[in-house]
Design a protein around this motif. Structure first.
Motif, PDB file in Angstrom:
ATOM      1  N   ALA A  22       8.437  -0.399 -22.413  1.00  0.00           N
ATOM      2  CA  ALA A  22       9.739  -1.023 -22.609  1.00  0.00           C
ATOM      3  C   ALA A  22      10.826   0.036 -22.489  1.00  0.00           C
ATOM      4  O   ALA A  22      10.593   1.226 -22.741  1.00  0.00           O
ATOM      5  N   VAL A  23      12.017  -0.408 -22.107  1.00  0.00           N
ATOM      6  CA  VAL A  23      13.165   0.483 -21.983  1.00  0.00           C
ATOM      7  C   VAL A  23      14.341  -0.114 -22.751  1.00  0.00           C
ATOM      8  O   VAL A  23      14.576  -1.327 -22.710  1.00  0.00           O
ATOM      9  N   TYR A  24      15.040   0.734 -23.486  1.00  0.00           N
ATOM     10  CA  TYR A  24      16.255   0.342 -24.199  1.00  0.00           C
ATOM     11  C   TYR A  24      17.417   1.170 -23.658  1.00  0.00           C
ATOM     12  O   TYR A  24      17.272   2.376 -23.401  1.00  0.00           O
ATOM     13  N   SER A  25      18.563   0.527 -23.488  1.00  0.00           N
ATOM     14  CA  SER A  25      19.725   1.264 -23.009  1.00  0.00           C
ATOM     15  C   SER A  25      20.997   0.724 -23.654  1.00  0.00           C
ATOM     16  O   SER A  25      21.186  -0.491 -23.759  1.00  0.00           O
ATOM     17  N   ARG A  26      21.840   1.664 -24.106  1.00  0.00           N
ATOM     18  CA  ARG A  26      23.155   1.288 -24.606  1.00  0.00           C
ATOM     19  C   ARG A  26      24.173   1.618 -23.527  1.00  0.00           C
ATOM     20  O   ARG A  26      24.358   2.765 -23.162  1.00  0.00           O
ATOM     21  N   GLN A  27      24.806   0.555 -23.018  1.00  0.00           N
ATOM     22  CA  GLN A  27      25.719   0.677 -21.892  1.00  0.00           C
ATOM     23  C   GLN A  27      27.132   0.266 -22.296  1.00  0.00           C
ATOM     24  O   GLN A  27      27.364  -0.199 -23.420  1.00  0.00           O
ATOM     25  N   PHE A  28      28.077   0.432 -21.367  1.00  0.00           N
ATOM     26  CA  PHE A  28      29.460   0.046 -21.657  1.00  0.00           C
ATOM     27  C   PHE A  28      29.588  -1.453 -21.893  1.00  0.00           C
ATOM     28  O   PHE A  28      30.471  -1.904 -22.618  1.00  0.00           O
ATOM     29  N   PHE A  29      28.698  -2.242 -21.304  1.00  0.00           N
ATOM     30  CA  PHE A  29      28.760  -3.694 -21.476  1.00  0.00           C
ATOM     31  C   PHE A  29      28.006  -4.171 -22.704  1.00  0.00           C
ATOM     32  O   PHE A  29      28.046  -5.350 -23.042  1.00  0.00           O
ATOM     33  N   GLY A  30      27.266  -3.290 -23.389  1.00  0.00           N
ATOM     34  CA  GLY A  30      26.487  -3.677 -24.561  1.00  0.00           C
ATOM     35  C   GLY A  30      25.119  -3.026 -24.534  1.00  0.00           C
ATOM     36  O   GLY A  30      24.940  -1.944 -23.961  1.00  0.00           O
ATOM     37  N   SER A  31      24.133  -3.670 -25.141  1.00  0.00           N
ATOM     38  CA  SER A  31      22.774  -3.122 -25.229  1.00  0.00           C
ATOM     39  C   SER A  31      21.811  -3.930 -24.386  1.00  0.00           C
ATOM     40  O   SER A  31      21.984  -5.135 -24.193  1.00  0.00           O
ATOM     41  N   LEU A  32      20.781  -3.242 -23.915  1.00  0.00           N
ATOM     42  CA  LEU A  32      19.788  -3.866 -23.051  1.00  0.00           C
ATOM     43  C   LEU A  32      18.394  -3.478 -23.526  1.00  0.00           C
ATOM     44  O   LEU A  32      18.147  -2.335 -23.908  1.00  0.00           O
ATOM     45  N   LEU A  33      17.468  -4.437 -23.493  1.00  0.00           N
ATOM     46  CA  LEU A  33      16.073  -4.194 -23.850  1.00  0.00           C
ATOM     47  C   LEU A  33      15.187  -4.954 -22.872  1.00  0.00           C
ATOM     48  O   LEU A  33      15.330  -6.175 -22.725  1.00  0.00           O
ATOM     49  N   LEU A  34      14.289  -4.231 -22.187  1.00  0.00           N
ATOM     50  CA  LEU A  34      13.467  -4.851 -21.163  1.00  0.00           C
ATOM     51  C   LEU A  34      12.037  -4.327 -21.180  1.00  0.00           C
ATOM     52  O   LEU A  34      11.820  -3.129 -21.387  1.00  0.00           O
ATOM     53  N   PRO A  35      11.055  -5.194 -20.921  1.00  0.00           N
ATOM     54  CA  PRO A  35       9.701  -4.714 -20.636  1.00  0.00           C
ATOM     55  C   PRO A  35       9.663  -4.190 -19.203  1.00  0.00           C
ATOM     56  O   PRO A  35      10.481  -4.568 -18.371  1.00  0.00           O
ATOM     57  N   ILE A  36       8.715  -3.298 -18.918  1.00  0.00           N
ATOM     58  CA  ILE A  36       8.622  -2.758 -17.560  1.00  0.00           C
ATOM     59  C   ILE A  36       7.166  -2.448 -17.236  1.00  0.00           C
ATOM     60  O   ILE A  36       6.384  -2.072 -18.111  1.00  0.00           O
ATOM     61  N   ILE A  37       6.806  -2.645 -15.967  1.00  0.00           N
ATOM     62  CA  ILE A  37       5.446  -2.394 -15.483  1.00  0.00           C
ATOM     63  C   ILE A  37       5.539  -1.497 -14.257  1.00  0.00           C
ATOM     64  O   ILE A  37       6.296  -1.786 -13.327  1.00  0.00           O
ATOM     65  N   GLY A  38       4.794  -0.415 -14.272  1.00  0.00           N
ATOM     66  CA  GLY A  38       4.766   0.493 -13.137  1.00  0.00           C
ATOM     67  C   GLY A  38       3.410   0.498 -12.469  1.00  0.00           C
ATOM     68  O   GLY A  38       2.393   0.130 -13.074  1.00  0.00           O
ATOM     69  N   ILE A  39       3.387   0.901 -11.194  1.00  0.00           N
ATOM     70  CA  ILE A  39       2.137   0.932 -10.442  1.00  0.00           C
ATOM     71  C   ILE A  39       2.120   2.155  -9.536  1.00  0.00           C
ATOM     72  O   ILE A  39       3.147   2.560  -8.995  1.00  0.00           O
ATOM     73  N   ASP A  40       0.945   2.749  -9.394  1.00  0.00           N
ATOM     74  CA  ASP A  40       0.734   3.836  -8.445  1.00  0.00           C
ATOM     75  C   ASP A  40      -0.644   3.634  -7.835  1.00  0.00           C
ATOM     76  O   ASP A  40      -1.662   3.798  -8.527  1.00  0.00           O
ATOM     77  N   TRP A  41      -0.690   3.277  -6.537  1.00  0.00           N
ATOM     78  CA  TRP A  41      -1.921   2.834  -5.907  1.00  0.00           C
ATOM     79  C   TRP A  41      -2.095   3.516  -4.561  1.00  0.00           C
ATOM     80  O   TRP A  41      -1.306   3.295  -3.641  1.00  0.00           O
ATOM     81  N   ASN A  42      -3.128   4.344  -4.429  1.00  0.00           N
ATOM     82  CA  ASN A  42      -3.517   4.896  -3.136  1.00  0.00           C
ATOM     83  C   ASN A  42      -4.461   3.900  -2.476  1.00  0.00           C
ATOM     84  O   ASN A  42      -5.675   3.923  -2.714  1.00  0.00           O
ATOM     85  N   ILE A  43      -3.893   3.013  -1.664  1.00  0.00           N
ATOM     86  CA  ILE A  43      -4.667   1.921  -1.075  1.00  0.00           C
ATOM     87  C   ILE A  43      -5.767   2.475  -0.168  1.00  0.00           C
ATOM     88  O   ILE A  43      -6.913   2.035  -0.193  1.00  0.00           O
TER      89      ILE A  43
END
Length: 311
Positions: free
Chosen positions: A166-187
């Motif tokens: 998850a990522v949290y950020s305090r910005q000029f427009f307010g606060s943000l909280l989001l889940p996040i998924i990353g991938i690294d795949w050598n096909i």
């Protein structure tokens, strides 16, 4: 998902990409002299021209970033590290006058990244990124933005790993909280896929030991948000760009590459907001409820070149 939300993820993706590189390097090599390369230096220039009612305009961005390994330890396939760095961004508007409070904007951030390997398969990564972002005409604490993230990285094989967090950020427009998924795949030995689905993905094909090309889709790349001076009522200016591009990279020397890309900003938006245009939490509260003082929407082509050195 709104473009503004995607911009914040891009800040985190910079950190995530660095950690993925470090995790890739943590695979033991046959020789005992293996040494992780988790430090890096990057610089790039982006140019996005467009025309509005016969007037030629453009957005230019210059970015530099350096990440230094303050501490790193590799043993039994496990890599622990602490990285600290500095990122610098300049954004220039040409042909737009002062409708958005100015023509030059700047940001300086200090990313701090810590990874602890729980085993050869699992690693925990946390990061903090304080950022000063403004027109730099009267710098104060009001110019500061803060982003923090936590990720669990899971390596299922030598060719595939993913991350959840998850990522949290305090910005000029307010606060943000989001889940996040990353991938690294050598096909395959030549084809790889990396990024944060569905926010930013890079499909890369290795032509030879020195050259590669591919497709990059990024729904959040852009200049971000900048606070204006008190003479401008401390309003904030925001750039949003969403693009797809073809890229080519070439290794000039060991660990030193250059890259060039050309693509299209299918969304390109400039907004000026008064300082009271905020939401409590995004994306739970609609960012589109904000009413801009000035707004320009115009898609267009984009070009970018850059260098990257790892150590």
């Amino acid at each position: 998902m709104k473009a503004t939300t995607l911009q914040i993820i891009t800040i985190f993706l910079t950190v995530f990409t660095l950690s993925v590189h470090a995790q890739q390097d943590s695979i033991p090599k046959p020789n005992s002299s293996f040494k992780p390369q988790i430090g890096s230096f990057q610089a790039d220039y982006a140019y996005s021209p467009f025309t509005v009612k016969g007037t030629k305009m453009n957005i230019q961005q210059v970015n530099t970033a350096v990440m230094l390994p303050v501490y790193n330890h590799f043993e039994n396939g496990k890599l622990d590290f602490f990285l600290a760095g500095v990122n610098y961004n300049q954004l220039f508007l040409s042909g737009l006058g002062n409708d958005f409070g100015g023509t030059k904007f700047y940001s300086v951030s200090v990313p701090l990244i810590f990874q602890k390997s729980l085993s050869a398969k699992y690693a925990l990564m946390v990061s903090l990124i304080p950022t000063l972002s403004s027109d730099m005409k009267d710098v104060s604490g009001d110019d500061m933005l803060y982003t923090a993230a936590a990720m669990l990285k899971i390596r299922t094989s030598a060719k595939f790993s993913y991350s959840i967090g998850a990522v949290y950020s305090r910005q000029f427009f307010g606060s943000l909280l989001l889940p996040i998924i990353g991938i690294d795949w050598n096909i395959t030995d030549k084809l790889s896929l990396s990024g944060s689905i569905p926010v930013s993905e890079k499909l890369k094909y290795q032509l030879s030991s020195k050259s590669a090309f591919g497709i990059n889709t990024d729904f959040g790349i852009g200049g971000g948000s900048y606070r204006l001076s008190k003479k401008m009522n401390s309003d904030y200016f925001q750039v949003q760009q969403m693009k797809s591009s073809l890229f080519y990279e070439y290794s000039l020397a060991k660990n030193f590459t250059i890259q060039a890309s050309a693509g299209y900003n299918f969304t390109q938006r400039l907004d000026l907001y008064s300082k009271d245009q905020k939401v409590n939490w995004a994306p739970f509260n609609n960012l589109n409820n904000r009413v801009p003082l000035e707004e320009l929407k115009k898609p267009g082509v984009t070009f970018q070149s850059g260098i990257n050195y790892r150590f």
